[in-house]
Enzyme design. Sequence first.
Site, PDB file in Angstrom:
ATOM      1  N   LYS A  54       0.856  -1.187   0.000  1.00 23.72           N
ATOM      2  CA  LYS A  54       0.000   0.000   0.000  1.00 23.72           C
ATOM      3  C   LYS A  54       0.891   1.235   0.000  1.00 23.72           C
ATOM      4  O   LYS A  54       1.776   1.372   0.854  1.00 23.72           O
ATOM      5  CB  LYS A  54      -0.884   0.020   1.245  1.00 23.72           C
ATOM      6  CG  LYS A  54      -1.987  -1.021   1.235  1.00 23.72           C
ATOM      7  CD  LYS A  54      -3.199  -0.526   0.483  1.00 23.72           C
ATOM      8  CE  LYS A  54      -4.390  -1.455   0.658  1.00 23.72           C
ATOM      9  NZ  LYS A  54      -5.539  -0.981  -0.141  1.00 23.72           N
TER      10      LYS A  54
ATOM     11  N   LYS B 239     -13.138  -6.386  -7.296  1.00 14.99           N
ATOM     12  CA  LYS B 239     -13.561  -6.711  -5.929  1.00 14.99           C
ATOM     13  C   LYS B 239     -15.036  -7.118  -5.981  1.00 14.99           C
ATOM     14  O   LYS B 239     -15.920  -6.255  -6.015  1.00 14.99           O
ATOM     15  CB  LYS B 239     -13.360  -5.499  -5.012  1.00 14.99           C
ATOM     16  CG  LYS B 239     -11.892  -5.114  -4.798  1.00 14.99           C
ATOM     17  CD  LYS B 239     -11.786  -3.947  -3.825  1.00 14.99           C
ATOM     18  CE  LYS B 239     -10.369  -3.745  -3.311  1.00 14.99           C
ATOM     19  NZ  LYS B 239      -9.448  -3.228  -4.323  1.00 14.99           N
TER      20      LYS B 239
END
Length: 320
Positions: free
Chosen positions: A133, A235
């Site tokens: 991230k 997702k």
Amino acid sequence: MRSAQVYRWQIPMDAGVVLRDRRLKTRDGLYVCLREGEREGWGEISPLPGFSQETWEDAQSVLLAWVNNWLAGDCEIPQMPSVAFGVSCALAELAETLPQAANYRAAPLCNGDPDDLILKLADMPGEKVAKVKVGLYEAVRDGMVVNLLLEAIPDLHLRLDANRAWTPLKGQQFAKYVNPDYRHRIAFLEEPCKTRDDSRAFARETGIAIAWDESLREPDFAFVAEEGVRAVVIKPTLTGSLDKVREQVQAAHALGLTAVISSSIESSLGLTQLARIAAWLTPDTIPGLDTLDLMQAQQVRRWPGSPLPLVDVDALERLL
């Protein structure tokens, strides 16, 4: 003869899980279990705070109404993404159309001390793919950490995710600290900038490939081949039904793009289903499912090899 149960659950999260500037203390969601004759199918409905349009209270209302309709013989899948995904998984299990084979390989989510990460990643068996991230700290720091990892492990490929955190200037500051010789080993960087145009410019100017994630759920998004765009991150909890997930995977593959099935921090039950979906629709790609360790327990179904305690269905709150 049809029957159904709906369960509500809440799992404590590890300290330090932050989504869109808000701390996530618990993961809240619902399960639906459908039965017809001897067959049974489960689905998870767990809207992700800060990312899903709906709350889990919204989802609960829609799910309970849908279950009553299903018991009366209606099978039309609702539009709300998290409910559509969970219900379609339950129906697919019931019809035995969701293959059992699963891809439990995960691109490990890297955080913490870079020296510890280097040791951990160097010992990874097989294809070395990890996720980092970026955008949570200074862009310069992110660039230095990514460069350090790529320099230390010559066969490592990184997936990066900025969640649209950067201005064009921040993106350039990041790239400045990543050796151009290593940039081809950045598999992709998800949504580096606040706008798609700025992200496209980042890819052109830096040679770092990008991936679309949030963009897939915007009404004006279209699947087109573009310079610098290498992948799409799907997702399912945020996308909708299994049919819609499959359509997006097929659209990406038709353009030569990598499609990655990715977690929305589902429970172990949902994650095992995502692993099956990944093996079915994207068999040659490691999915992005390394989120179970953010939780303090598994539920109903185990993720292979996880040491977390398992909460049985009998311990959940039954709504129906």
